[in-house]
Design a protein around this motif. Sequence first.
Motif, PDB file in Angstrom:
ATOM      1  N   TYR B  51      73.083  -7.334 -12.101  1.00  0.00           N
ATOM      2  CA  TYR B  51      74.288  -7.512 -12.924  1.00  0.00           C
ATOM      3  C   TYR B  51      74.855  -6.151 -13.306  1.00  0.00           C
ATOM      4  O   TYR B  51      74.082  -5.240 -13.652  1.00  0.00           O
ATOM      5  CB  TYR B  51      73.938  -8.306 -14.186  1.00  0.00           C
ATOM      6  CG  TYR B  51      73.538  -9.721 -13.851  1.00  0.00           C
ATOM      7  CD1 TYR B  51      74.482 -10.734 -13.834  1.00  0.00           C
ATOM      8  CD2 TYR B  51      72.229 -10.028 -13.512  1.00  0.00           C
ATOM      9  CE1 TYR B  51      74.131 -12.033 -13.498  1.00  0.00           C
ATOM     10  CE2 TYR B  51      71.865 -11.328 -13.175  1.00  0.00           C
ATOM     11  CZ  TYR B  51      72.827 -12.319 -13.169  1.00  0.00           C
ATOM     12  OH  TYR B  51      72.476 -13.596 -12.825  1.00  0.00           O
ATOM     13  N   LEU B  55      82.992  -3.158 -10.893  1.00  0.00           N
ATOM     14  CA  LEU B  55      82.865  -2.971  -9.444  1.00  0.00           C
ATOM     15  C   LEU B  55      82.613  -1.510  -9.103  1.00  0.00           C
ATOM     16  O   LEU B  55      81.951  -1.199  -8.110  1.00  0.00           O
ATOM     17  CB  LEU B  55      84.127  -3.479  -8.731  1.00  0.00           C
ATOM     18  CG  LEU B  55      84.340  -4.998  -8.781  1.00  0.00           C
ATOM     19  CD1 LEU B  55      85.690  -5.361  -8.172  1.00  0.00           C
ATOM     20  CD2 LEU B  55      83.227  -5.732  -8.045  1.00  0.00           C
ATOM     21  N   LYS B  62      75.864   1.760  -4.555  1.00  0.00           N
ATOM     22  CA  LYS B  62      75.824   1.549  -3.109  1.00  0.00           C
ATOM     23  C   LYS B  62      75.758   2.875  -2.353  1.00  0.00           C
ATOM     24  O   LYS B  62      75.231   2.946  -1.240  1.00  0.00           O
ATOM     25  CB  LYS B  62      77.085   0.761  -2.700  1.00  0.00           C
ATOM     26  CG  LYS B  62      76.964   0.031  -1.380  1.00  0.00           C
ATOM     27  CD  LYS B  62      78.240  -0.729  -1.067  1.00  0.00           C
ATOM     28  CE  LYS B  62      78.248  -1.177   0.382  1.00  0.00           C
ATOM     29  NZ  LYS B  62      79.552  -1.723   0.783  1.00  0.00           N
ATOM     30  N   GLU B  85      76.383 -10.879  -1.560  1.00  0.00           N
ATOM     31  CA  GLU B  85      77.620 -11.418  -2.126  1.00  0.00           C
ATOM     32  C   GLU B  85      77.932 -10.680  -3.422  1.00  0.00           C
ATOM     33  O   GLU B  85      77.088 -10.586  -4.315  1.00  0.00           O
ATOM     34  CB  GLU B  85      77.448 -12.912  -2.419  1.00  0.00           C
ATOM     35  CG  GLU B  85      77.277 -13.736  -1.155  1.00  0.00           C
ATOM     36  CD  GLU B  85      76.665 -15.092  -1.394  1.00  0.00           C
ATOM     37  OE1 GLU B  85      76.879 -15.978  -0.556  1.00  0.00           O
ATOM     38  OE2 GLU B  85      75.960 -15.273  -2.408  1.00  0.00           O
ATOM     39  N   VAL B  86      79.143 -10.156  -3.524  1.00  0.00           N
ATOM     40  CA  VAL B  86      79.599  -9.526  -4.760  1.00  0.00           C
ATOM     41  C   VAL B  86      80.432 -10.562  -5.505  1.00  0.00           C
ATOM     42  O   VAL B  86      81.373 -11.131  -4.938  1.00  0.00           O
ATOM     43  CB  VAL B  86      80.447  -8.267  -4.463  1.00  0.00           C
ATOM     44  CG1 VAL B  86      80.941  -7.639  -5.769  1.00  0.00           C
ATOM     45  CG2 VAL B  86      79.647  -7.264  -3.646  1.00  0.00           C
ATOM     46  N   VAL B  87      80.069 -10.830  -6.753  1.00  0.00           N
ATOM     47  CA  VAL B  87      80.733 -11.905  -7.508  1.00  0.00           C
ATOM     48  C   VAL B  87      81.163 -11.424  -8.888  1.00  0.00           C
ATOM     49  O   VAL B  87      80.619 -10.444  -9.423  1.00  0.00           O
ATOM     50  CB  VAL B  87      79.797 -13.131  -7.666  1.00  0.00           C
ATOM     51  CG1 VAL B  87      79.267 -13.596  -6.310  1.00  0.00           C
ATOM     52  CG2 VAL B  87      78.636 -12.840  -8.625  1.00  0.00           C
ATOM     53  N   GLU B  88      82.137 -12.124  -9.441  1.00  0.00           N
ATOM     54  CA  GLU B  88      82.547 -11.876 -10.830  1.00  0.00           C
ATOM     55  C   GLU B  88      82.127 -13.065 -11.681  1.00  0.00           C
ATOM     56  O   GLU B  88      82.380 -14.225 -11.311  1.00  0.00           O
ATOM     57  CB  GLU B  88      84.066 -11.695 -10.907  1.00  0.00           C
ATOM     58  CG  GLU B  88      84.519 -11.460 -12.346  1.00  0.00           C
ATOM     59  CD  GLU B  88      85.989 -11.050 -12.458  1.00  0.00           C
ATOM     60  OE1 GLU B  88      86.707 -11.086 -11.441  1.00  0.00           O
ATOM     61  OE2 GLU B  88      86.389 -10.691 -13.585  1.00  0.00           O
ATOM     62  N   LEU B  89      81.489 -12.797 -12.801  1.00  0.00           N
ATOM     63  CA  LEU B  89      81.068 -13.880 -13.681  1.00  0.00           C
ATOM     64  C   LEU B  89      82.263 -14.403 -14.469  1.00  0.00           C
ATOM     65  O   LEU B  89      82.997 -13.618 -15.103  1.00  0.00           O
ATOM     66  CB  LEU B  89      79.980 -13.412 -14.662  1.00  0.00           C
ATOM     67  CG  LEU B  89      78.539 -13.542 -14.123  1.00  0.00           C
ATOM     68  CD1 LEU B  89      78.274 -12.489 -13.061  1.00  0.00           C
ATOM     69  CD2 LEU B  89      77.530 -13.473 -15.241  1.00  0.00           C
TER      70      LEU B  89
END
Lengths: 99, 99
Positions: B51, B55, B62, B85-89
Amino acid sequence: MFAVIFHADIAQLDDEYFTTAKHMRELAMTEYGCLDFVATTEGTREIAISYWPSLDHIKHWKQNTEHLQAQQQGRSRWYKSYKVEVVELLRTYESPFSH
Amino acid sequence: MFAVIFHADIAQLDDEYFTTAKHMRELAMTEYGCLDFVATTEGTREIAISYWPSLDHIKHWKQNTEHLQAQQQGRSRWYKSYKVEVVELLRTYESPFSH
């Protein structure tokens, strides 16, 4: 695409848990538009992720009567605690050696 | 908040994997702003979720040299395949009986 990440601290899993989990997964995928489902359990920790085309799909699944009953069972018998995160997928990378 | 979901199909984990994974986790959390890290492995399947506050934090992590080397080891030795997978909560719910 959207996903629901379920983190749980397991109290005790019985036969009914496995039957219910399998049925919930089938119901979500065949009748509610769930795109994919992955889960791993290690000791008492479970992470389960379901993938959905929209937030409306997640909302409809959340209101399914059998699903609500399963959640109640989860709270009363199977889980000590859990956390649910609704997320939107921004980017996906796959390993070049994947199949 | 943002998260990176790592799904892997494990080839073989050795001592260096566990040493490296622990070091990467510490480095990410102490020097790169990682907020939390959870992982479960069941059989050959691993799900790990980190978490992050933004970004940009994910981008900087990275590019870390040790992290890039660890990823190379992952590709060549530890994993058959993986997906990131890059996600937004969007929303989080916790069970009322938590803690």
